[in-house]
Design a protein around this motif. Structure first.
Motif, short mmCIF file in Angstrom:
data_model
loop_
_atom_site.label_atom_id
_atom_site.label_comp_id
_atom_site.label_asym_id
_atom_site.label_seq_id
_atom_site.Cartn_x
_atom_site.Cartn_y
_atom_site.Cartn_z
N LEU A 1 6.54 2.32 0.72
CA LEU A 1 7.25 1.25 0.01
C LEU A 1 8.24 0.54 0.93
CD1 LEU A 1 8.05 2.56 -3.60
CD2 LEU A 1 6.29 0.95 -2.87
N VAL A 2 8.92 1.31 1.78
CA VAL A 2 9.83 0.69 2.75
C VAL A 2 9.07 -0.29 3.63
CG1 VAL A 2 11.22 1.14 4.82
CG2 VAL A 2 11.52 2.56 2.80
N GLY A 3 7.91 0.13 4.11
CA GLY A 3 7.11 -0.77 4.93
C GLY A 3 6.64 -1.98 4.15
N PHE A 4 6.15 -1.76 2.93
CA PHE A 4 5.63 -2.85 2.11
C PHE A 4 6.74 -3.82 1.70
CE2 PHE A 4 3.09 -4.24 -1.80
CZ PHE A 4 2.24 -5.02 -1.03
N TRP A 5 7.98 -3.31 1.55
CA TRP A 5 9.12 -4.17 1.24
C TRP A 5 9.28 -5.26 2.30
CZ3 TRP A 5 13.45 -5.31 4.09
CH2 TRP A 5 14.49 -5.96 3.44
N HIS A 6 8.94 -4.93 3.55
CA HIS A 6 9.15 -5.87 4.64
C HIS A 6 8.21 -7.06 4.61
CE1 HIS A 6 11.46 -2.51 6.41
NE2 HIS A 6 12.10 -3.45 7.05
N GLY A 7 7.06 -6.92 4.00
CA GLY A 7 6.16 -8.06 3.99
C GLY A 7 4.80 -7.74 3.42
N ALA A 8 4.11 -8.79 3.02
CA ALA A 8 2.79 -8.64 2.41
C ALA A 8 1.72 -8.62 3.49
CB ALA A 8 2.54 -9.78 1.42
N ASN A 9 1.64 -7.50 4.19
CA ASN A 9 0.65 -7.35 5.25
C ASN A 9 0.39 -5.86 5.44
OD1 ASN A 9 -0.79 -7.32 7.78
ND2 ASN A 9 0.05 -9.34 8.20
N TRP A 10 -0.87 -5.52 5.73
CA TRP A 10 -1.22 -4.12 5.93
C TRP A 10 -0.51 -3.52 7.13
CZ3 TRP A 10 -2.97 -1.60 2.05
CH2 TRP A 10 -3.81 -2.21 1.13
N THR A 11 -0.07 -4.35 8.06
CA THR A 11 0.67 -3.83 9.22
C THR A 11 1.97 -3.18 8.79
OG1 THR A 11 1.68 -6.02 9.55
CG2 THR A 11 -0.30 -5.51 10.82
N PHE A 12 2.66 -3.76 7.80
CA PHE A 12 3.91 -3.18 7.33
C PHE A 12 3.66 -1.90 6.53
CE2 PHE A 12 5.00 -7.81 7.56
CZ PHE A 12 5.85 -7.70 8.65
N VAL A 13 2.57 -1.88 5.77
CA VAL A 13 2.21 -0.66 5.04
C VAL A 13 1.92 0.46 6.02
CG1 VAL A 13 0.53 0.38 3.47
CG2 VAL A 13 1.30 -1.97 3.08
N PHE A 14 1.18 0.16 7.07
CA PHE A 14 0.84 1.17 8.08
C PHE A 14 2.09 1.62 8.84
CE2 PHE A 14 -1.07 2.52 12.18
CZ PHE A 14 -1.90 3.52 11.68
N TYR A 15 2.98 0.67 9.11
CA TYR A 15 4.26 0.98 9.76
C TYR A 15 5.04 1.99 8.92
CZ TYR A 15 9.18 0.13 11.02
OH TYR A 15 10.51 0.27 11.37
#
Length: 450
Positions: A292-306
């Motif tokens: 969720l922290v990663g997804f909060w940053h932006g709508a991209n799978w890169t942030f989810v993976f981060y």
């Protein structure tokens, strides 16, 4: 009233198109807070809370994530059928929506849990949400900390005012000198990563980690410093995170306002629910929270993976019972021990490599970049791609990290209030001159896109 009007003008100047959305968010959350407390039955309180959650999360989903879900859904359909053509909806992202929405969400949850009283003054609540130093990129403030400061009379304090100026100066230096000079290398290397050796790619990734930190911590220091000029103390958002020894300590010092928000409103209730699964439940709670922290940053799978990677990094700490065992590196000492130095450098390199996914457009490109780093050319002597500018930037970064290191136990990164007068003014002058000479103009901050 002056601060509120200033905040409205500030936001309208940044992006007047979404001023109505901000005002609507303020009014709805204000009245929902009152309704939650006035409702006599718990079932009614819960309904008003759910209305607030649906409204605030709905804003985020529509403005920030709708295109992402829409395009991802179409791509999944294309896997099982003929290619479907589609047009992106081109939904504009309101500035600061992730920050003020999380702030109002926390406010409603705290009112529901009876941790705070709902605001009965619309002007005070409006300032809490729209306060201009923090609305675009945080910190994400808690009502329990900020609302009392808005209500009470604020008296001028010379010491607080001067300390605010120190943070503004250091934040400006971090942004226009460190972040912007690193950005020149980062943009060149990441945009042409196939042309460079692994050693250059590693330098590019390192400079990006420094750029990201200097950019966001620079904004935070300026925001906190400006707020001190008005007698309002915002929470610290960064506490020299690159000097941490494990990932848990890093996240206690990186984007502190977001980390503590996720800890209180996501991790704690989830881990309580999964407590019967012991360490497995704790790991699931941590990984989910950081996704969720990663997804909060932006709508991209890169942030989810981060976010997923950072959650995974916690697993060894959970199994060895060292989740909360880290202490300040080299506490009360200028030079760290060899063991702590190894831990600190190792963690820093993990952060550097993980931040690659924060910078690239797709997860695939992130792995390609890492593949380029871990090639035999990693051991080649790196090419000097920008002449003397390379050495200058490297020297500036070392100076930046040195100042943060010697102030790692202070209230902020440039807290030199206890130094002698001549030393303080020498530091002010030196940082100011460096800013004039090496500072570069910038149109925006990295975290404005979030």
């Amino acid at each position: 009233m002056i601060l509120l009007v200033s905040s409205i003008i500030f936001y309208a100047y940044a992006d007047y198109r979404f001023l109505i959305l901000l005002v609507l968010s303020i009014i709805i959350n204000y009245y929902l807070g009152l309704k939650i407390r006035k409702a006599e039955k718990e079932v009614l309180q819960r309904r008003f809370l759910y209305l607030g959650l649906i409204f605030n999360i709905g804003l985020l989903i529509y403005f920030k994530y709708f295109n992402f879900f829409y395009e991802s859904f179409v791509k999944v359909l294309n896997v099982f059928s003929a290619d479907l053509s589609y047009n992106s909806l081109q939904i504009l992202l309101p500035l600061g929506i992730s920050f003020f929405t999380f702030q109002t969400l926390g406010y409603l949850i705290d009112v529901y849990n009876e941790e705070i009283e709902p605001s009965k003054n619309l002007l005070e609540f409006s300032l809490f949400v729209s306060y201009f130093p923090k609305i675009l990129s945080g910190p994400i403030e808690r009502a329990s900390k900020m609302m009392p400061q808005i209500k009470e009379k604020r008296n001028f304090s010379y010491d607080v005012f001067v300390d605010g100026l120190r943070q503004i100066l250091w934040g400006l230096f971090a942004k226009v000198v460190i972040a912007e000079n690193c950005a020149d290398f980062v943009d060149l290397i990441f945009d042409n990563y196939t042309d460079y050796s692994g050693s250059v790619l590693l330098i590019g990734a390192t400079f990006y980690a420094i750029q990201l930190y200097a950019d966001f911590s620079g904004y935070s220091n300026m925001a906190i410093g400006v707020s001190k000029l008005f007698g309002i103390q915002l929470m610290r958002n960064f506490a020299t995170p690159f000097f941490s020894k494990n990932i848990s300590d890093f996240w206690r010092k990186w984007h502190i306002s977001l980390t503590t928000w996720m800890l209180d409103y996501v991790f704690t209730p989830l881990s309580f629910t999964l407590r019967k699964y012991q360490k497995t439940g704790l790991i699931i709670s941590i990984v989910f929270t950081f996704v969720l922290v990663g997804f909060w940053h932006g709508a991209n799978w890169t942030f989810v993976f981060y976010g997923l990677l950072h959650g995974i990094y916690f697993i060894p700490l959970v199994y060895y019972g060292k989740l909360n065992s880290s202490k300040t590196t080299a506490e009360n000492n200028l030079i760290p021990s060899f063991k702590n130095s190894i831990k600190m450098v190792s963690l820093f390199m993990i952060i550097v490599l993980t931040d690659v996914f924060f910078r690239v457009d797709t997860v695939f490109l992130g792995f390609q970049y890492l593949q380029g780093i871990f090639s035999k050319s990693l051991f080649y002597s790196p090419e000097i791609i920008m002449g003397n500018t390379t050495y200058i930037t490297f020297a500036l970064v070392l100076f930046f990290l040195f100042i943060e290191w010697i102030n790692k136990e202070k209230s902020h990164d440039f807290d030199i209030r206890n130094y002698k007068l001549v030393v303080r003014w020498t530091c002010y002058t030196f940082v100011f001159v460096l800013t004039l000479i090496f500072g570069k103009t910038s149109e925006t901050f990295i975290y404005f896109q979030f």
